[in-house]
Design a protein around this motif. Structure first.
Motif, short mmCIF file in Angstrom:
data_model
loop_
_atom_site.label_atom_id
_atom_site.label_comp_id
_atom_site.label_asym_id
_atom_site.label_seq_id
_atom_site.Cartn_x
_atom_site.Cartn_y
_atom_site.Cartn_z
N LEU A 281 46.65 -9.80 9.24
CA LEU A 281 46.08 -11.14 9.20
C LEU A 281 45.45 -11.49 10.55
CD1 LEU A 281 45.64 -13.72 7.56
CD2 LEU A 281 47.88 -14.50 8.32
N ASN A 282 46.11 -11.10 11.65
CA ASN A 282 45.53 -11.37 12.98
C ASN A 282 44.21 -10.64 13.16
OD1 ASN A 282 47.49 -13.13 13.85
ND2 ASN A 282 48.73 -11.55 14.82
N GLY A 283 44.12 -9.43 12.65
CA GLY A 283 42.86 -8.69 12.72
C GLY A 283 41.76 -9.37 11.93
N ALA B 196 36.48 -14.96 13.26
CA ALA B 196 36.01 -15.80 14.37
C ALA B 196 34.90 -15.10 15.15
CB ALA B 196 37.17 -16.15 15.29
N ALA B 197 35.07 -13.81 15.43
CA ALA B 197 34.04 -13.06 16.16
C ALA B 197 32.77 -12.95 15.33
CB ALA B 197 34.56 -11.67 16.52
N GLY B 198 32.91 -12.80 14.02
CA GLY B 198 31.75 -12.72 13.15
C GLY B 198 30.97 -14.03 13.08
N ARG B 199 31.68 -15.16 13.08
CA ARG B 199 31.01 -16.46 13.06
C ARG B 199 30.26 -16.72 14.35
NH1 ARG B 199 34.36 -20.30 13.61
NH2 ARG B 199 36.28 -19.26 13.03
N LYS C 232 39.21 -3.89 16.61
CA LYS C 232 39.21 -2.41 16.64
C LYS C 232 40.29 -1.87 15.71
CE LYS C 232 37.22 1.00 18.68
NZ LYS C 232 35.94 1.42 18.10
N HIS C 233 41.47 -2.47 15.73
CA HIS C 233 42.57 -2.05 14.85
C HIS C 233 42.17 -2.26 13.38
CE1 HIS C 233 46.60 -1.17 13.50
NE2 HIS C 233 46.61 -2.32 12.83
N LEU C 234 41.53 -3.39 13.08
CA LEU C 234 41.07 -3.65 11.72
C LEU C 234 40.05 -2.60 11.29
CD1 LEU C 234 40.99 -5.49 9.19
CD2 LEU C 234 39.23 -6.83 10.37
N GLY D 134 38.62 1.90 8.22
CA GLY D 134 37.88 3.16 8.31
C GLY D 134 36.38 3.00 8.42
N VAL D 135 35.93 1.78 8.80
CA VAL D 135 34.49 1.53 8.95
C VAL D 135 34.26 0.63 10.16
CG1 VAL D 135 33.96 1.76 6.49
CG2 VAL D 135 34.52 -0.48 7.41
#
Length: 196
Positions: free
Chosen positions: A8-10, A16-19, A42-44, A49-50
């Motif tokens: 969930l944190n990822g 937020a980074a995408g917005r 990065k973990h997400l 895998g993308v």
């Protein structure tokens, strides 16, 4: 039924980074460091895998995978927030303590009462006349309405196109701690202050 979900944190860091298309601005909103946001994303990406972002010098661009994922994740957070808000409405909340710069209004309580149309400021706001960011930093205020864009390091500042009642001022910054940026009372305040 069990759900296979990434962290969930990822997902919050990615959304937020995408917005904002910025790890720094996402970090300010989430009250963490830009490095923490970057690591969570990065973990997400590793989990999925993308790649979700193209990391350019001083900017981010969503990949095709990121563009596909972002609207769904944003919608999911909006729906979770709405559901939580519906439940929380039954709980008693305290009024938002709002400081209004004297440069915007000589009598902010009377001005908000006029804007609200009820003869007094709405119950979800406690208004004081101040221009001091220190009042926000020391915890005596939850939000501060000031003219000008800032800067406000460590705080969330949002541009507000002001209601005509604030004439001659047309714009201001609503400054809050990042964790309060989407609270129900603050959203009501923004709707009250802003132009329809």
């Amino acid at each position: 039924m069990s759900y296979r979900l990434p962290s969930l944190n990822g997902l919050r860091a990615f959304e937020a980074a995408g917005r904002h298309l910025s790890f720094k601005r996402a970090a300010e909103e989430l009250s963490v460091t830009p490095g923490a946001v970057s690591q969570q994303v990065k973990h997400l990406e590793t989990t999925l895998g993308v790649p979700l972002f193209h990391r350019l010098h001083r900017s981010l661009v969503l990949t095709g995978f990121g563009e596909t994922l972002l609207p769904t994740v944003s919608d999911a957070f909006e729906r979770l927030s709405a559901a939580s808000d519906a439940v929380a409405r039954t709980l008693e909340t305290r009024a938002l303590r709002l400081g209004v710069s004297p440069r915007l209004a000589a009598d902010p309580e009377a001005l908000l009462a006029a804007v609200a149309g009820g003869g007094r400021a709405p119950d979800f706001i406690r208004v004081s006349r101040t221009d001091e960011v220190a009042d926000l930093l020391n915890g005596s205020l939850d939000a501060l309405l000031r003219p000008g864009p800032g800067p406000y390091p460590g705080l969330h500042a949002e541009h507000v196109a002001l209601n005509d009642a604030f004439a001659p001022h047309r714009e201001a910054s609503l400054v809050v701690w990042p964790g309060l940026a989407r609270c129900r009372e603050l959203l009501k305040v923004k709707a009250l202050l802003g132009r329809g």
